[in-house]
Design a protein around this motif. Structure first.
Motif, short mmCIF file in Angstrom:
data_model
loop_
_atom_site.label_atom_id
_atom_site.label_comp_id
_atom_site.label_asym_id
_atom_site.label_seq_id
_atom_site.Cartn_x
_atom_site.Cartn_y
_atom_site.Cartn_z
N GLY A 197 0.80 -1.22 0.00
CA GLY A 197 0.00 0.00 0.00
C GLY A 197 0.83 1.27 0.00
O GLY A 197 0.39 2.30 -0.51
N TYR A 198 2.02 1.20 0.57
CA TYR A 198 2.92 2.35 0.57
C TYR A 198 3.55 2.57 -0.80
O TYR A 198 3.99 3.68 -1.11
CB TYR A 198 4.05 2.16 1.59
N LYS A 199 3.64 1.49 -1.61
CA LYS A 199 4.45 1.53 -2.83
C LYS A 199 3.67 1.65 -4.13
O LYS A 199 4.11 2.30 -5.07
CB LYS A 199 5.32 0.28 -2.89
N THR A 200 2.51 0.99 -4.18
CA THR A 200 1.80 0.83 -5.45
C THR A 200 1.58 2.13 -6.22
O THR A 200 1.83 2.17 -7.44
CB THR A 200 0.45 0.12 -5.21
N PRO A 201 1.14 3.22 -5.58
CA PRO A 201 0.87 4.43 -6.37
C PRO A 201 2.12 5.10 -6.94
O PRO A 201 2.00 6.01 -7.77
CB PRO A 201 0.19 5.37 -5.36
N PHE A 202 3.30 4.65 -6.51
CA PHE A 202 4.52 5.35 -6.88
C PHE A 202 5.47 4.52 -7.74
O PHE A 202 6.63 4.85 -7.92
CB PHE A 202 5.23 5.82 -5.60
N GLN A 203 4.95 3.42 -8.27
CA GLN A 203 5.75 2.58 -9.15
C GLN A 203 6.03 3.32 -10.47
O GLN A 203 5.24 4.16 -10.89
CB GLN A 203 5.00 1.28 -9.45
N PRO A 204 7.16 3.01 -11.14
CA PRO A 204 8.16 2.00 -10.74
C PRO A 204 9.16 2.55 -9.73
O PRO A 204 9.61 3.69 -9.85
CB PRO A 204 8.85 1.67 -12.06
N LEU A 205 9.47 1.73 -8.76
CA LEU A 205 10.51 2.06 -7.79
C LEU A 205 11.83 1.43 -8.24
O LEU A 205 11.94 0.95 -9.37
CB LEU A 205 10.11 1.53 -6.41
N MET A 206 12.81 1.43 -7.37
CA MET A 206 14.07 0.76 -7.66
C MET A 206 13.77 -0.72 -7.90
O MET A 206 13.28 -1.41 -7.00
CB MET A 206 15.01 0.93 -6.46
N PRO A 207 14.02 -1.23 -9.11
CA PRO A 207 13.54 -2.57 -9.45
C PRO A 207 14.35 -3.72 -8.84
O PRO A 207 13.91 -4.87 -8.88
CB PRO A 207 13.67 -2.60 -10.97
N SER A 208 15.50 -3.39 -8.29
CA SER A 208 16.42 -4.45 -7.88
C SER A 208 16.32 -4.76 -6.39
O SER A 208 17.33 -4.94 -5.72
CB SER A 208 17.85 -4.04 -8.23
N ALA A 209 15.10 -4.81 -5.85
CA ALA A 209 14.91 -5.13 -4.44
C ALA A 209 14.04 -6.36 -4.30
O ALA A 209 12.96 -6.45 -4.90
CB ALA A 209 14.27 -3.95 -3.72
N ASP A 210 14.51 -7.32 -3.52
CA ASP A 210 13.76 -8.55 -3.27
C ASP A 210 13.62 -8.75 -1.76
O ASP A 210 14.41 -8.22 -0.97
CB ASP A 210 14.48 -9.75 -3.89
N PHE A 211 12.63 -9.56 -1.37
CA PHE A 211 12.32 -9.74 0.04
C PHE A 211 12.40 -11.21 0.44
O PHE A 211 11.96 -12.09 -0.30
CB PHE A 211 10.92 -9.20 0.35
N LEU A 212 12.96 -11.44 1.62
CA LEU A 212 13.05 -12.77 2.21
C LEU A 212 12.22 -12.80 3.48
O LEU A 212 11.86 -11.76 4.04
CB LEU A 212 14.51 -13.10 2.53
N LYS A 213 11.94 -14.00 3.97
CA LYS A 213 11.21 -14.14 5.22
C LYS A 213 12.12 -13.78 6.40
O LYS A 213 13.27 -14.22 6.47
CB LYS A 213 10.68 -15.57 5.38
N TYR A 214 11.59 -12.98 7.29
CA TYR A 214 12.33 -12.56 8.48
C TYR A 214 12.46 -13.73 9.45
O TYR A 214 11.53 -14.52 9.64
CB TYR A 214 11.57 -11.41 9.14
N ASN A 215 13.62 -13.87 10.03
CA ASN A 215 13.93 -14.94 11.00
C ASN A 215 13.91 -16.33 10.39
O ASN A 215 13.81 -17.34 11.11
CB ASN A 215 12.97 -14.89 12.21
#
Length: 444
Positions: A197-215
């Motif tokens: 929700g913080y990101k969708t209206p402002f795409q495209p952002l920096m494309p080279s970011a990926d997410f992993l599961k915390y812990n």
């Protein structure tokens, strides 16, 4: 002297004294008295409803409609525009670590404001140098960089990471962060923030970011030789008050070393004493290549910082990054005062003691309601089944004159008071929260 001599701007303090002109302290006192008088006039002129209407007409509505209006704070108490007092367990979203209008902080800021506020980074100033020195003495870091906020600190760390690999002749562009992470709202930091929700209206952002599961230790294998840096909060705040496990942090450091990726700890919210340690990374004993700081560092004035190892700092050249306002004498004087306070062992012991008292009290209140309590130090969260129930408890707490926050998906009651709270403050907060919980669960 001439009737209008007081309008002159003396070139030197000594010359001013020789002419009999008022010195900085009287001038500051006069300015403060004028500001107080002006505030009183405005307060008399504008009611709460008038202020809300003016806000609606003149302020950008990016924060939604705000009903509460605060005029004054002392210690852990906020007073609203109508004179009602609240026990503040939000600390300005973990910013006011010494509470409101701490006497020593006020004196430090007033003295520096009367002396020198801003010069830009074309020049050195003593307060900036001494603050950087102290941060390096107290941490893993060899160098410090100053900016004006947490998101700016993370933007700087992004750039420094890219430059590190560029300088080695092997540029890398990919970044890794973790699910439920929050690193800021500017474009680079936003790319590393989880909530869509913080990101969708402002795409495209920096494309080279990926997410992993915390812990999740097993998932760290996804960090490979193409990754520039990994951003991690030792305690996720906005993400729901979730501390990292020691096994996870040790494995994360090991994996970054194996593939040559930099490890960056975002301690914007959890750092500088909130965990009961000066840096939350001390809880696991894992050291990063960079740490970003902000919220509490200047006790309420805007500042951010990046702490760097020499290996990273050596790659940064003049002109690679900068800021007009960063590291100004006024904010650095405030930060030096705050840092001296929060780094004291007695101060940190109080955080641990009151944090434990608060956590045990919350667990007692929540046990028969099947609500989990998590966090450490004075960053704690109560996990509710739904955001609606959590929001109802937050609202009920405000009716009991207790201010608390939410986090996660809106289902975590986030409690982050000033680090100077007393045992009596904690008891009072628990009493008010018990009433709030009773009222909400009685209606369920």
């Amino acid at each position: 002297s001439a009737p209008d001599a007081h309008l002159a701007v003396p070139s030197r303090p000594a010359k001013a004294r020789a002419l009999g002109l008022p010195g900085p302290a009287p001038a500051l006192a006069a300015a403060l008295a004028g500001a107080v008088a002006c505030r009183r006039k405005v307060a008399m002129r504008l009611s709460s409803s008038e202020l809300r209407e003016s806000a609606k007409q003149n302020l950008l509505n990016n924060y939604g409609e705000r009903q509460m209006i605060f005029q004054e704070g002392r210690g852990h108490i906020l007073q609203d525009n109508d004179g009602k007092e609240y026990l503040d367990f939000t600390a300005g979203i973990a910013v006011n670590c010494l509470g409101h209008s701490d006497e020593g902080w006020v004196e430090t800021v007033a003295k520096q404001a009367a002396k020198l506020c801003h010069t830009s980074n074309l020049f050195l100033n003593e307060e900036q140098v001494l603050l950087g020195q102290r941060l390096c003495e107290l941490s893993f870091a060899d160098k410090a960089f100053f900016c004006n906020s947490g998101t700016e600190a993370n933007e700087a760390a992004i750039k420094f990471s890219r430059k590190f690999h560029f300088a080695a002749g092997k540029p890398r562009s990919r970044f890794m962060a973790f699910e439920n992470a929050f690193h800021g709202r500017t474009m680079g930091a936003l790319s590393l923030t989880w909530k869509e929700g913080y990101k969708t209206p402002f795409q495209p952002l920096m494309p080279s970011a990926d997410f992993l599961k915390y812990n999740d230790v097993e998932g760290l294998d996804a960090i490979d030789e193409t990754v520039c840096a990994v951003f991690c909060e030792p305690i996720q705040g906005e993400g729901g008050v979730v501390p990292a496990t020691k096994d996870f942090m040790v494995a994360l450091r090991k994996r970054c070393d194996e593939v040559g990726a930099l490890l960056i700890f975002d301690e914007v919210q959890c750092g500088l004493g909130r965990s009961g340690k000066l840096f939350a990374s001390e809880l696991t004993g894992v050291q990063p290549d960079m740490t970003t700081l902000a919220k509490p560092l200047a006790g309420g004035l805007p500042i951010g910082a990046v702490l760097l190892t020499e290996a990273v700092a050596a790659c940064i050249s003049p002109g690679d990054h900068g800021s007009t306002f960063a590291g100004a004498p006024l904010v650095c004087a405030a930060a030096r005062y705050v840092l001296d306070r929060v780094s004291g062992e007695d101060f940190l012991q109080n955080v641990r003691d009151t944090g434990l008292q608060l956590k045990e009290g919350l667990e007692k209140l929540c046990a028969h309601r099947d609500l989990a309590v998590r966090g450490t130090g004075l960053l704690l969260g109560v996990v509710f089944p739904t955001a609606e129930q959590c929001g109802a408890v937050q609202k009920a707490a405000a009716q009991e004159e207790l201010l608390v926050l939410t986090a996660g998906a809106g289902n975590v009651l986030r409690i982050a008071p000033a680090l100077t709270v007393t045992s009596a403050d904690v008891d009072e907060a628990l009493s008010k929260l018990e009433k709030a919980l009773d009222s909400v669960f009685a209606e369920a």
